[in-house]
Design a protein around this motif. Structure first.
Motif, mmCIF file in Angstrom:
data_model
loop_
_atom_site.group_PDB
_atom_site.id
_atom_site.type_symbol
_atom_site.label_atom_id
_atom_site.label_comp_id
_atom_site.label_asym_id
_atom_site.label_seq_id
_atom_site.Cartn_x
_atom_site.Cartn_y
_atom_site.Cartn_z
ATOM 1 N N HIS A 182 1.490 10.172 6.815
ATOM 2 C CA HIS A 182 1.647 8.798 6.345
ATOM 3 C C HIS A 182 0.442 7.958 6.754
ATOM 4 N N TRP A 183 0.006 7.103 5.841
ATOM 5 C CA TRP A 183 -0.999 6.090 6.124
ATOM 6 C C TRP A 183 -0.365 4.737 5.841
ATOM 7 N N GLU A 184 -0.488 3.820 6.764
ATOM 8 C CA GLU A 184 0.159 2.518 6.610
ATOM 9 C C GLU A 184 -0.870 1.412 6.752
ATOM 10 N N VAL A 185 -0.748 0.413 5.880
ATOM 11 C CA VAL A 185 -1.644 -0.729 5.934
ATOM 12 C C VAL A 185 -0.851 -1.969 5.545
ATOM 13 N N GLU A 186 -1.235 -3.101 6.095
ATOM 14 C CA GLU A 186 -0.522 -4.336 5.806
ATOM 15 C C GLU A 186 -0.656 -4.705 4.326
ATOM 16 N N ARG A 187 0.461 -5.083 3.712
ATOM 17 C CA ARG A 187 0.444 -5.503 2.316
ATOM 18 C C ARG A 187 -0.230 -6.880 2.205
ATOM 19 N N VAL A 188 -1.080 -7.018 1.204
ATOM 20 C CA VAL A 188 -1.790 -8.273 0.993
ATOM 21 C C VAL A 188 -1.051 -9.066 -0.078
ATOM 22 N N GLY A 189 -0.469 -10.215 0.312
ATOM 23 C CA GLY A 189 0.244 -11.043 -0.650
ATOM 24 C C GLY A 189 1.553 -10.413 -1.090
ATOM 25 N N SER A 190 2.234 -11.080 -2.002
ATOM 26 C CA SER A 190 3.542 -10.611 -2.473
ATOM 27 C C SER A 190 3.513 -10.139 -3.911
#
Length: 250
Positions: A182-190
């Motif tokens: 798994h690679w996880e990154v913060e979501r940008v905007g909605s």
């Protein structure tokens, strides 16, 4: 080819160039679309594509191949013939474009089956989003859908999470290892963005063309896409577009 400049081969060209590669763009499908949706598509003549591939192959060393919207099954057959003439180690990244983010169709059943039969077993990696994974793998459960694709001959499946919800985007690599990565990154905007899947797959192909491993290529590509979204552009009234022209520190 996306006339809005947000997805498709324009996205590939920009991403590959930003990451230090040189793209060899072969247009397979012309579309009628904007930043909202796809309204029509027409495949390029398959024999013209065959001639382009043969011409390029005689002149230039090719280090990776990335596909997007392929137009029809005849183009898949041409691409399969070309790949059969290449070294088995030439990386192939297949972005199995079936629908636009707005819902418009970009592949019929014949094209989907041709990709599954002729390209998936040859590909180093396929990069479906959640909806594509469900359709291609025949299950609403992502793990089972990916397993079904692996059992059908795929070497690896990168299930992309950009079309999901939540504060993080998780991309999951399924291969024949005991557990997925798994690679996880913060979501940008909605909101959803136009062309993120193209950008990610092109960036992965660029990494592999430069000699990076599949895992390192995914990591670099995800970081690159995240940065393009931090600077996303509002060029129309629909989805925003990643700024793939940003300077990338290599």
């Amino acid at each position: 080819m996306d006339p809005s400049g947000g997805a498709g081969i324009q996205a590939d060209i920009q991403a590959i160039t930003s990451l230090g590669g040189h793209p060899l763009p072969v247009v397979t499908c012309l579309t009628v679309q904007d930043t909202h949706n796809v309204y029509g598509a027409e495949a390029v003549d398959a024999q013209l594509i065959r001639q382009q591939l043969q011409c390029l192959d005689k002149d230039i060393t090719i280090h990776a191949v990335k596909t997007g919207a392929l137009g029809n099954a005849a183009i898949v057959a041409v691409l399969k013939d070309f790949l059969d003439s290449q070294d088995d180690e030439l990386p192939l990244i297949v972005d199995p474009v079936i629908k636009a983010a707005g819902g418009g169709d970009l592949a019929d059943d014949e094209l989907v089956q041709a990709m599954k039969d002729k390209l998936f077993p040859r590909a180093e990696m396929i990069t479906p989003n959640g909806e594509e994974l469900t359709q291609l793998g025949g299950s609403d459960d992502a793990d089972q859908a990916a397993l079904n694709l692996l059992q059908a001959g795929c070497r690896s499946v990168l299930a992309t999470g950009g079309h999901g919800t939540g504060i993080h985007i998780t991309n999951t690599l399924y291969n024949h290892s005991p557990e997925p990565m798994h690679w996880e990154v913060e979501r940008v905007g909605s909101n959803e963005y136009h062309g993120t899947g193209c950008t990610l797959a092109a960036a992965i192909a660029t990494g592999m063309a430069s000699g990076l491993s599949a895992r390192a290529s995914i990591s670099q590509a995800q970081n690159y896409v995240h940065r393009t979204l931090l600077h996303a552009l509002s060029v129309g009234q629909g989805q925003r577009i990643p700024d793939r022209g940003i300077l990338w520190e290599r």
